[in-house]
Design a protein around this motif. Structure first.
Motif, PDB file in Angstrom:
ATOM      1  N   TYR A  87       0.958  -0.878  -0.071  1.00 42.44           N
ATOM      2  CA  TYR A  87       0.177  -0.414  -0.326  1.00 42.44           C
ATOM      3  C   TYR A  87       0.864   1.610   0.426  1.00 42.44           C
ATOM      4  N   GLU A  88       0.634   2.311  -0.726  1.00 42.88           N
ATOM      5  CA  GLU A  88       1.278   3.235  -0.552  1.00 42.88           C
ATOM      6  C   GLU A  88       0.160   4.398   0.025  1.00 42.88           C
ATOM      7  N   PHE A  89       0.455   5.715   0.287  1.00 44.71           N
ATOM      8  CA  PHE A  89      -0.614   6.568   0.566  1.00 44.71           C
ATOM      9  C   PHE A  89      -0.645   8.173  -0.933  1.00 44.71           C
ATOM     10  N   LEU A  90      -1.864   7.837  -1.697  1.00 47.81           N
ATOM     11  CA  LEU A  90      -1.992   9.106  -2.532  1.00 47.81           C
ATOM     12  C   LEU A  90      -3.250   9.174  -2.407  1.00 47.81           C
ATOM     13  N   LYS A  91      -3.066  10.783  -3.217  1.00 48.12           N
ATOM     14  CA  LYS A  91      -4.341  11.745  -3.210  1.00 48.12           C
ATOM     15  C   LYS A  91      -5.689  11.226  -3.523  1.00 48.12           C
ATOM     16  N   TRP A  92      -6.790  11.325  -2.546  1.00 48.52           N
ATOM     17  CA  TRP A  92      -7.518  10.740  -3.509  1.00 48.52           C
ATOM     18  C   TRP A  92      -8.551  12.519  -3.226  1.00 48.52           C
ATOM     19  N   ASN A  93      -8.618  12.886  -5.160  1.00 49.42           N
ATOM     20  CA  ASN A  93      -9.164  14.216  -5.707  1.00 49.42           C
ATOM     21  C   ASN A  93     -10.149  14.102  -5.269  1.00 49.42           C
ATOM     22  N   TYR A  94     -11.098  12.890  -4.142  1.00 51.90           N
ATOM     23  CA  TYR A  94     -12.508  12.921  -4.641  1.00 51.90           C
ATOM     24  C   TYR A  94     -12.843  13.679  -2.852  1.00 51.90           C
ATOM     25  N   PHE A  95     -12.039  13.299  -2.373  1.00 50.02           N
ATOM     26  CA  PHE A  95     -11.639  14.091  -0.577  1.00 50.02           C
ATOM     27  C   PHE A  95     -10.960  15.232  -0.290  1.00 50.02           C
ATOM     28  N   PRO A  96     -11.356  16.807  -1.436  1.00 52.77           N
ATOM     29  CA  PRO A  96     -11.046  18.069  -1.074  1.00 52.77           C
ATOM     30  C   PRO A  96     -11.039  18.847   0.316  1.00 52.77           C
ATOM     31  N   LEU A  97      -9.865  19.227  -0.051  1.00 49.79           N
ATOM     32  CA  LEU A  97      -9.004  20.431   1.481  1.00 49.79           C
ATOM     33  C   LEU A  97      -9.991  21.402   1.180  1.00 49.79           C
ATOM     34  N   PHE A  98     -11.174  21.844   1.381  1.00 43.01           N
ATOM     35  CA  PHE A  98     -12.202  23.143   0.933  1.00 43.01           C
ATOM     36  C   PHE A  98     -11.006  24.680   1.226  1.00 43.01           C
ATOM     37  N   GLU A  99     -10.337  25.577   0.281  1.00 37.74           N
ATOM     38  CA  GLU A  99     -10.361  26.577   1.690  1.00 37.74           C
ATOM     39  C   GLU A  99     -11.650  27.925   2.004  1.00 37.74           C
ATOM     40  N   THR A 100     -11.173  28.815   2.683  1.00 40.71           N
ATOM     41  CA  THR A 100     -12.009  29.671   2.466  1.00 40.71           C
ATOM     42  C   THR A 100     -12.162  31.410   1.767  1.00 40.71           C
ATOM     43  N   PRO A 101     -12.932  31.862   1.139  1.00 32.48           N
ATOM     44  CA  PRO A 101     -13.111  33.748   1.076  1.00 32.48           C
ATOM     45  C   PRO A 101     -12.489  34.331   1.968  1.00 32.48           C
ATOM     46  N   ASN A 102     -12.253  34.096   3.332  1.00 30.22           N
ATOM     47  CA  ASN A 102     -11.640  35.254   3.886  1.00 30.22           C
ATOM     48  C   ASN A 102     -13.425  36.393   4.247  1.00 30.22           C
ATOM     49  N   ASN A 103     -14.056  36.079   3.372  1.00 28.14           N
ATOM     50  CA  ASN A 103     -14.564  37.338   2.862  1.00 28.14           C
ATOM     51  C   ASN A 103     -15.922  37.291   4.042  1.00 28.14           C
TER      52      ASN A 103
END
Length: 416
Positions: free
Chosen positions: A182-198
């Protein structure tokens, strides 16, 4: 007591310091308000349409209780209306269709000044299915909420957001069937969302983790203001349904060229005077059932508030066989490893509840931008020895020099 630095991380960055400084006034004002107004705010947790009620909402219960809210289940299928005593109606990941009668109860709760917070999965796409099958097809849950949300000014799309800024999962990349590697790879369906700080809700907030998230669009609605609260990074895309999801996608290098979209919205705040979906549509029997709640209302006052998030998993938690329920947003597979991402799902939830239930004057103190004038780290490292010498050795030399001069002057004075 007032927690001026709400973080358990050992390393403190300049961003952490800025955030702590910016929210200091808010922390004091909020604590003082709690001392003066000790009435506990009530949250009605909607059940009856397949919403989770087991261990997966353990951290949700604890997070809400830690902020001194009282959360009680409310079955939309059994009661004639949502009580006005509920400060917020919380709807988390329903899985079965809403009837017109149930939607009318939500609608009239909003018309009567109630605040609603929704975490909705428009599509069926569960990570557990991939552990059983080699692939899955994301399809519509048919929740029958589309017309209600559209009337208020928002639409949850039948798609999935993919982002290069995402969480990790372990994938079999080699070995044998009996002993896979096994190897840890990015899973694009688990996004890390940014905040617009608005906005006060997302001001000074970190990344928020999502899982199989839909995108959101706003539509024209009279007298309604819309504010996006969460969005994807500048390297994202969306795929329409029916969408085939397979772990094989990560066995090859991701086609980064496809991830060209920037800021796909996944959470929106709606504010203003909402109009009822059932205006000119309600029958006599429905009017009679609403009589106890003050009768049918066609429009809310101008202070109506509704938050819609197109991810039902955002406020749920994984359950570890060893550790039990984890924090919301924490990945079961990366928890405790170097791949674990620091996420602010709990803070996002509390900020939403705070904005929906608190006084405008209190929540406005969050909306501040303070930049600490920190030292240039590169210059500090380059001139470290010089400034240590100046600050430590120079004062000692000056004291000794002063003592020598003083003694010489004293001797000269008495000698003469």
């Amino acid at each position: 007591w007032v927690n001026l630095f709400p973080s358990s991380q050992r390393s403190i960055s300049s961003t952490d310091l800025n955030n702590a400084e910016a929210t200091m006034e808010y922390s004091f004002v909020r604590s003082l308000d709690k001392l003066l107004n000790q009435q506990v705010k009530a949250i009605a947790y909607a059940v009856g349409n397949g919403e989770p009620t087991g261990d997966e909402i353990t951290d949700l219960r604890q997070t809400v209780a830690s902020a001194e809210y009282r959360m009680l289940p409310f079955d939309l299928t059994k009661f004639p209306y949502v009580p006005k005593e509920a400060n917020v109606l919380l709807v988390v990941k329903p899985s079965t269709e809403f009837t017109e009668a149930e939607k009318l109860k939500i609608d009239q709760y909003v018309m009567n000044g109630g605040k609603v917070l929704m975490f909705i999965d428009n599509l069926f796409a569960e990570q557990d299915s991939l552990t059983i099958k080699s692939q899955l097809v994301a399809y519509d849950r048919n929740l029958n909420l589309g017309d209600l949300l559209f009337n208020y000014g928002v639409r949850i799309n039948a798609d999935l957001v993919m982002d290069l800024q995402c969480d990790f999962l372990p994938f079999a990349v080699g070995g044998t069937a009996e002993a896979p590697q096994y190897e840890f790879l990015k899973w694009n369906y688990f996004p890390l969302f940014e905040t617009p700080n608005n906005h006060q809700i997302n001001k000074n907030l970190g990344l928020v983790a999502g899982r199989y998230v839909n995108s959101i669009d706003t539509v024209e609605a009279e007298n309604i203001r819309k504010t996006y609260l969460l969005q994807s990074s500048s390297n994202s895309r969306s795929i329409s349904t029916p969408a085939l999801i397979s772990p094989n996608e990560n066995r090859n290098t991701a086609e980064d060229a496809l991830f060209k979209r920037n800021g796909i919205p996944v959470a929106v705040l709606l504010e203003g005077a909402f109009s009822s979906l059932y205006k000119n549509r309600i029958g006599r029997a429905q009017q009679d059932s609403l009589a106890q709640a003050g009768g049918f209302k066609e429009q809310s006052d101008k202070n109506g508030k509704l938050i819609v998030v197109s991810d039902g998993d955002m406020v749920l938690n994984d359950v570890s066989a060893k550790q039990g329920p984890l924090q919301m947003g924490m990945n079961l597979y990366t928890a405790g490893s170097k791949y674990q991402a620091p996420v602010a799902n709990g803070n996002f939830l509390l900020n939403c509840l705070e904005y929906l239930t608190s006084k405008e004057t209190i929540i406005s103190t969050r909306n501040k931008e303070i930049v600490l004038r920190l030292l240039n780290t590169k210059k500090v490292e380059a001139e470290k020895s010089k400034w240590q010498l100046i600050n430590i050795a120079l004062p000692i030399v000056l004291v000794i020099l002063f003592g020598i001069i003083y003694q010489r002057l004293r001797r000269y004075r008495f000698a003469s």
